[in-house]
Design a protein around this motif. Structure first.
Motif, PDB file in Angstrom:
ATOM      1  N   ALA A  61       0.762  -1.350  -0.072  1.00  0.00           N
ATOM      2  CA  ALA A  61      -0.058  -0.034  -0.022  1.00  0.00           C
ATOM      3  C   ALA A  61       0.690   1.212  -0.010  1.00  0.00           C
ATOM      4  O   ALA A  61       0.514   2.098  -0.694  1.00  0.00           O
ATOM      5  N   ALA A  62       2.026   1.364   0.731  1.00  0.00           N
ATOM      6  CA  ALA A  62       3.006   2.344   0.866  1.00  0.00           C
ATOM      7  C   ALA A  62       3.441   2.481  -0.524  1.00  0.00           C
ATOM      8  O   ALA A  62       3.857   3.750  -0.847  1.00  0.00           O
ATOM      9  N   MET A  63       3.737   1.677  -1.327  1.00  0.00           N
ATOM     10  CA  MET A  63       4.229   1.588  -2.432  1.00  0.00           C
ATOM     11  C   MET A  63       3.401   1.864  -3.784  1.00  0.00           C
ATOM     12  O   MET A  63       3.673   2.113  -4.667  1.00  0.00           O
ATOM     13  N   LYS A  64       2.215   2.035  -3.328  1.00  0.00           N
ATOM     14  CA  LYS A  64       0.993   2.056  -4.351  1.00  0.00           C
ATOM     15  C   LYS A  64       1.086   1.133  -5.480  1.00  0.00           C
ATOM     16  O   LYS A  64       1.141   1.369  -6.783  1.00  0.00           O
ATOM     17  N   ALA A  65       1.229  -0.279  -5.072  1.00  0.00           N
ATOM     18  CA  ALA A  65       1.437  -1.406  -6.004  1.00  0.00           C
ATOM     19  C   ALA A  65      -0.040  -1.604  -6.725  1.00  0.00           C
ATOM     20  O   ALA A  65      -1.134  -1.069  -6.526  1.00  0.00           O
ATOM     21  N   ASP A  66      -0.027  -2.201  -7.754  1.00  0.00           N
ATOM     22  CA  ASP A  66      -0.997  -2.799  -8.616  1.00  0.00           C
ATOM     23  C   ASP A  66      -1.850  -3.770  -7.719  1.00  0.00           C
ATOM     24  O   ASP A  66      -1.365  -4.434  -6.916  1.00  0.00           O
ATOM     25  N   THR A 107      -3.272  -6.755  -8.212  1.00  0.00           N
ATOM     26  CA  THR A 107      -2.886  -8.075  -8.565  1.00  0.00           C
ATOM     27  C   THR A 107      -2.052  -8.426  -7.279  1.00  0.00           C
ATOM     28  O   THR A 107      -1.968  -9.743  -6.625  1.00  0.00           O
ATOM     29  N   TRP A 108      -1.069  -7.556  -6.840  1.00  0.00           N
ATOM     30  CA  TRP A 108       0.129  -7.859  -5.865  1.00  0.00           C
ATOM     31  C   TRP A 108      -0.478  -8.097  -4.473  1.00  0.00           C
ATOM     32  O   TRP A 108      -0.006  -8.674  -3.793  1.00  0.00           O
ATOM     33  N   PHE A 109      -1.574  -7.468  -4.215  1.00  0.00           N
ATOM     34  CA  PHE A 109      -2.284  -7.377  -2.886  1.00  0.00           C
ATOM     35  C   PHE A 109      -3.042  -8.717  -2.849  1.00  0.00           C
ATOM     36  O   PHE A 109      -3.217  -9.241  -1.556  1.00  0.00           O
ATOM     37  N   THR A 110      -3.312  -9.453  -3.772  1.00  0.00           N
ATOM     38  CA  THR A 110      -3.635 -10.714  -3.738  1.00  0.00           C
ATOM     39  C   THR A 110      -2.491 -11.831  -3.621  1.00  0.00           C
ATOM     40  O   THR A 110      -2.505 -12.869  -2.723  1.00  0.00           O
ATOM     41  N   MET A 111      -1.636 -11.679  -4.469  1.00  0.00           N
ATOM     42  CA  MET A 111      -0.714 -12.692  -4.794  1.00  0.00           C
ATOM     43  C   MET A 111       0.324 -12.758  -3.588  1.00  0.00           C
ATOM     44  O   MET A 111       0.970 -13.930  -3.145  1.00  0.00           O
ATOM     45  N   ALA A 112       0.932 -11.721  -3.225  1.00  0.00           N
ATOM     46  CA  ALA A 112       1.888 -11.673  -2.248  1.00  0.00           C
ATOM     47  C   ALA A 112       1.518 -12.242  -0.853  1.00  0.00           C
ATOM     48  O   ALA A 112       2.284 -13.014  -0.239  1.00  0.00           O
ATOM     49  N   PRO A 113       0.511 -11.561  -0.220  1.00  0.00           N
ATOM     50  CA  PRO A 113      -0.056 -12.632   0.900  1.00  0.00           C
ATOM     51  C   PRO A 113      -0.246 -14.203   0.906  1.00  0.00           C
ATOM     52  O   PRO A 113       0.140 -14.663   1.627  1.00  0.00           O
ATOM     53  N   LEU A 114      -0.885 -14.153  -0.303  1.00  0.00           N
ATOM     54  CA  LEU A 114      -1.135 -15.816  -0.401  1.00  0.00           C
ATOM     55  C   LEU A 114       0.012 -16.390  -0.640  1.00  0.00           C
ATOM     56  O   LEU A 114       0.474 -17.543  -0.037  1.00  0.00           O
ATOM     57  N   GLY A 115       1.223 -15.869  -1.238  1.00  0.00           N
ATOM     58  CA  GLY A 115       2.582 -16.536  -1.352  1.00  0.00           C
ATOM     59  C   GLY A 115       2.978 -16.762  -0.244  1.00  0.00           C
ATOM     60  O   GLY A 115       3.764 -17.656   0.061  1.00  0.00           O
ATOM     61  N   ILE A 116       2.989 -15.743   0.694  1.00  0.00           N
ATOM     62  CA  ILE A 116       3.616 -15.664   2.009  1.00  0.00           C
ATOM     63  C   ILE A 116       3.172 -17.082   2.881  1.00  0.00           C
ATOM     64  O   ILE A 116       3.774 -17.684   3.535  1.00  0.00           O
ATOM     65  N   LEU A 117       1.802 -17.052   2.839  1.00  0.00           N
ATOM     66  CA  LEU A 117       1.138 -17.832   3.803  1.00  0.00           C
ATOM     67  C   LEU A 117       1.403 -19.133   3.201  1.00  0.00           C
ATOM     68  O   LEU A 117       1.808 -20.157   3.941  1.00  0.00           O
ATOM     69  N   SER A 118       1.255 -19.636   1.955  1.00  0.00           N
ATOM     70  CA  SER A 118       1.157 -20.904   1.552  1.00  0.00           C
ATOM     71  C   SER A 118       2.710 -21.120   1.420  1.00  0.00           C
ATOM     72  O   SER A 118       3.037 -22.327   1.886  1.00  0.00           O
ATOM     73  N   GLY A 119       3.340 -20.478   0.899  1.00  0.00           N
ATOM     74  CA  GLY A 119       4.940 -20.674   0.676  1.00  0.00           C
ATOM     75  C   GLY A 119       5.547 -21.096   2.193  1.00  0.00           C
ATOM     76  O   GLY A 119       6.462 -21.938   2.299  1.00  0.00           O
TER      77      GLY A 119
END
Length: 62
Positions: free
Chosen positions: A26-31, A33-45
């Motif tokens: 959010a601080a980086m004003k990302a797209d 898609t990243w708000f879905t992919m990054a947290p799910l990747g951290i949790l599952s990975g």
């Protein structure tokens, strides 16, 4: 056998990292898609890695 306490604590740590990544994105004003992919990747990975390293297994004396 799986230790419930270790799983809960491990997943809480991973959830904190996922929420931290959302704040960083959010601080980086990302797209969006990243708000879905990054947290799910951290949790599952993180869960897969912790399980494969044996962190969620009970010790013999427990």
């Amino acid at each position: 056998m799986v230790s419930r306490t270790r799983v809960v604590l491990g997943m809480l740590v991973l959830a904190a990292l996922a929420f931290g990544s959302v704040a960083l994105l959010a601080a980086m004003k990302a797209d969006a898609t990243w708000f879905t992919m990054a947290p799910l990747g951290i949790l599952s990975g993180g869960a897969v890695t912790a399980h494969s390293l044996g962190w969620f297994n009970k010790k013999a004396g427990d």
